[in-house]
Design a protein around this motif. Sequence first.
Motif, PDB file in Angstrom:
ATOM      1  N   THR A  42       1.020  -1.249   0.069  1.00  0.00           N
ATOM      2  CA  THR A  42      -0.104  -0.110  -0.069  1.00  0.00           C
ATOM      3  C   THR A  42       0.644   1.245  -0.158  1.00  0.00           C
ATOM      4  O   THR A  42       1.770   1.363   0.921  1.00  0.00           O
ATOM      5  N   TYR A  91     -12.724  -0.182  -6.202  1.00  0.00           N
ATOM      6  CA  TYR A  91     -14.242  -0.366  -5.869  1.00  0.00           C
ATOM      7  C   TYR A  91     -14.964   0.336  -7.046  1.00  0.00           C
ATOM      8  O   TYR A  91     -15.363   1.486  -6.755  1.00  0.00           O
ATOM      9  N   GLY A 173     -12.331  -7.410  -1.668  1.00  0.00           N
ATOM     10  CA  GLY A 173     -13.395  -7.598  -1.112  1.00  0.00           C
ATOM     11  C   GLY A 173     -14.441  -8.571  -1.865  1.00  0.00           C
ATOM     12  O   GLY A 173     -15.667  -9.027  -1.201  1.00  0.00           O
ATOM     13  N   HIS A 201      -2.198  -6.677  -4.725  1.00  0.00           N
ATOM     14  CA  HIS A 201      -1.278  -7.187  -3.717  1.00  0.00           C
ATOM     15  C   HIS A 201      -1.211  -8.623  -3.506  1.00  0.00           C
ATOM     16  O   HIS A 201      -0.706  -9.238  -2.705  1.00  0.00           O
TER      17      HIS A 201
ATOM     18  N   GLU B 172     -16.298  -9.426   8.245  1.00  0.00           N
ATOM     19  CA  GLU B 172     -14.985  -9.317   7.224  1.00  0.00           C
ATOM     20  C   GLU B 172     -13.990  -8.261   7.621  1.00  0.00           C
ATOM     21  O   GLU B 172     -13.953  -7.269   6.609  1.00  0.00           O
ATOM     22  N   ALA B 175     -11.555  -7.594   4.849  1.00  0.00           N
ATOM     23  CA  ALA B 175     -11.643  -7.558   3.371  1.00  0.00           C
ATOM     24  C   ALA B 175     -10.937  -6.423   2.635  1.00  0.00           C
ATOM     25  O   ALA B 175     -10.783  -6.613   1.511  1.00  0.00           O
ATOM     26  N   MET B 176     -10.838  -4.966   3.184  1.00  0.00           N
ATOM     27  CA  MET B 176     -10.326  -3.894   2.588  1.00  0.00           C
ATOM     28  C   MET B 176      -8.978  -3.831   3.000  1.00  0.00           C
ATOM     29  O   MET B 176      -8.439  -2.784   2.533  1.00  0.00           O
ATOM     30  N   LEU B 177      -8.135  -4.740   3.602  1.00  0.00           N
ATOM     31  CA  LEU B 177      -6.850  -4.621   4.029  1.00  0.00           C
ATOM     32  C   LEU B 177      -5.916  -5.259   3.108  1.00  0.00           C
ATOM     33  O   LEU B 177      -6.167  -6.355   2.382  1.00  0.00           O
ATOM     34  N   ASP B 178      -4.538  -4.851   3.018  1.00  0.00           N
ATOM     35  CA  ASP B 178      -3.566  -5.620   2.521  1.00  0.00           C
ATOM     36  C   ASP B 178      -3.020  -6.601   3.293  1.00  0.00           C
ATOM     37  O   ASP B 178      -3.532  -6.907   4.426  1.00  0.00           O
ATOM     38  N   PRO B 179      -2.196  -7.536   2.654  1.00  0.00           N
ATOM     39  CA  PRO B 179      -1.879  -8.853   3.273  1.00  0.00           C
ATOM     40  C   PRO B 179      -1.036  -8.410   4.767  1.00  0.00           C
ATOM     41  O   PRO B 179      -1.329  -9.304   5.743  1.00  0.00           O
ATOM     42  N   ARG B 180      -0.148  -7.158   4.810  1.00  0.00           N
ATOM     43  CA  ARG B 180       0.170  -6.987   6.063  1.00  0.00           C
ATOM     44  C   ARG B 180      -0.885  -6.535   7.157  1.00  0.00           C
ATOM     45  O   ARG B 180      -0.810  -7.122   8.070  1.00  0.00           O
ATOM     46  N   ARG B 182      -3.787  -7.318   7.132  1.00  0.00           N
ATOM     47  CA  ARG B 182      -4.679  -8.586   7.395  1.00  0.00           C
ATOM     48  C   ARG B 182      -3.951  -9.401   8.466  1.00  0.00           C
ATOM     49  O   ARG B 182      -4.579  -9.700   9.730  1.00  0.00           O
TER      50      ARG B 182
END
Lengths: 284, 281
Positions: A42, A91, A173, A201, B172, B175-180, B182
């Motif tokens: 990010t 989105y 999502g 990612h 959830e 759901a809107m987070l990057d792998p880190r 998460r």
Amino acid sequence: MSITVEALCHTYHPGTPLETRALDDVSLQCGRGEWLSIVGHTGSGKSTLAQHLNGILFPDSGTVSVDGMQVVEKSPNMRDIRRAVGLVFQYPEQQLFAEDVMEELSFAPTNWGVQSDRIAPLASAALSMVGLDDSYLARSPLNLSGGEKRKIAIASVLAGEPSYLVLDEPTAGLDSWSRRELTDLLARLKKEGTGIILVTHDLDIALNLSDSILMLDRGRSAAFGAPSEIMRYLVANSVPGLRLPDIAALSAAIGRSDPAAPLTWDRAELKRWIKARETGGRRP
Amino acid sequence: MKTDARTVCELRDVTYVYPSGASGRAALSGVSLEVREGEWLALLGSNGSGKSTLARHLNALLIPTQGDCIVYGMSTRDPANVFAVRSAVSMVFQNPENQIVGTVVDEDAAFGPENQGLPPAEIESRVERALEAAGLLAKRAKPTYTLSGGEKQRLAVAGALAMDAPCLVLDEPTAMLDPRGRADLLAIMRALHDGGKTIVHITHRLEEILWCDRAVVLAGGRIEWEGGVEPLLRQDGALRKWGLDAPPLVALWRELGEETGLALPRIPTLEGMIDALCPLQ
């Protein structure tokens, strides 16, 4: 015929205290019928880069060209560039605006001056590409589920018949089923000759499906190459915010204790090797 | 009727139809479920399976069309119980952007306990503990807009923790987070579970349920499956039918278990698989 970026630099808010160098000396190439993935943490500049590919942002220095047309401000070719490069934002369902799906899907072809009797077949074809049937045409996009809205937003870009499709985190999502449907669609479009540029990612998708991968780290190109080269790079270097997919990490760990093990992100390949080792095919 | 002391929430034959629903189709049909104290329960299902609708019953955001939802012995149907129910069950939603109300990190975390009317010293100590648990203590004086998506979601968790509810429902949350982001959030959830918190974790990612005690699968508004995590991961065709793809590592673990005599971990975490498959160095 390709999208080519050479030595691109972009700075947000130049000359102010908020000045940020978002992209620094980034180059890439993606031809029609190829799949390029842009990966990075990010804030690494992925979305900024994607927005240069159809003239939403312009480089401070360096060049972007689409099928030989330079992407510069007030280019006389801007219409052709935007028609050639379909951009699906992050989105994209937040941008649905029309009263019904038909109007939503007609927007791009109408803008490109497609004859009105060709628009309905284009809309229908785009709907079926994302796995929805014509019964959706009369529905309001606002009454659809999240997954369906995402599909309509993608179909509305496909209806413009772009030569290249740039998608910014299109799987965010989505459940695993919808994610699979979407990657299957992109693989099919690529086969039919569309250039795919996927910002993600999800290294699992990038390694398994791309022809080449550009890895960004704080606005700079950390690596650009075939998936196998990127995997070797990631095993040797840690890149903040990027994790090797589990199968690749497992294969790298086994490789550290047994150099004969394959370095792979492919589950079937790793399984074959483990089973061969188990049944006595163990190497010295 | 009094529910078992070990039960935090109980759904009894709950059917729910959205009042505005054009289809008139029930989002939940005849769902019965118990959430037990101290457990980490995974609530799984694909998009549209009814899992968020179910979650919203657990703290009285939705009231069953038919059937009952009982939280610590209180029916959510009685408006007099709503305050107590929401003090017992805190929710964290999917989109971190929609859950931040304060302009500064610790102000935001204090929103819940301030509304509960607690004395300032108590609010202060709760906010400190909550930010610590969410790994945000060092950022307590920062403006909320400077946080990353992952940090904002951890702040939403801190806000829920500051309410001191024994049960946390997360819809959830990754759901809107990057792998880190998460991985960070999952680590916090593991620590909360170890500390005795009851957690209801709604997700469609099987890789996130490896540390859960129990899993419930929803499809088409009904409970299709209920049981331990290990037997769930061993299902293959059924998972696909419910729209839940096994992640590659889980599929490898299941296939190697079926096709070889290798000693594999009970649950396919990456660490466990590496230990099992790397000969001693």
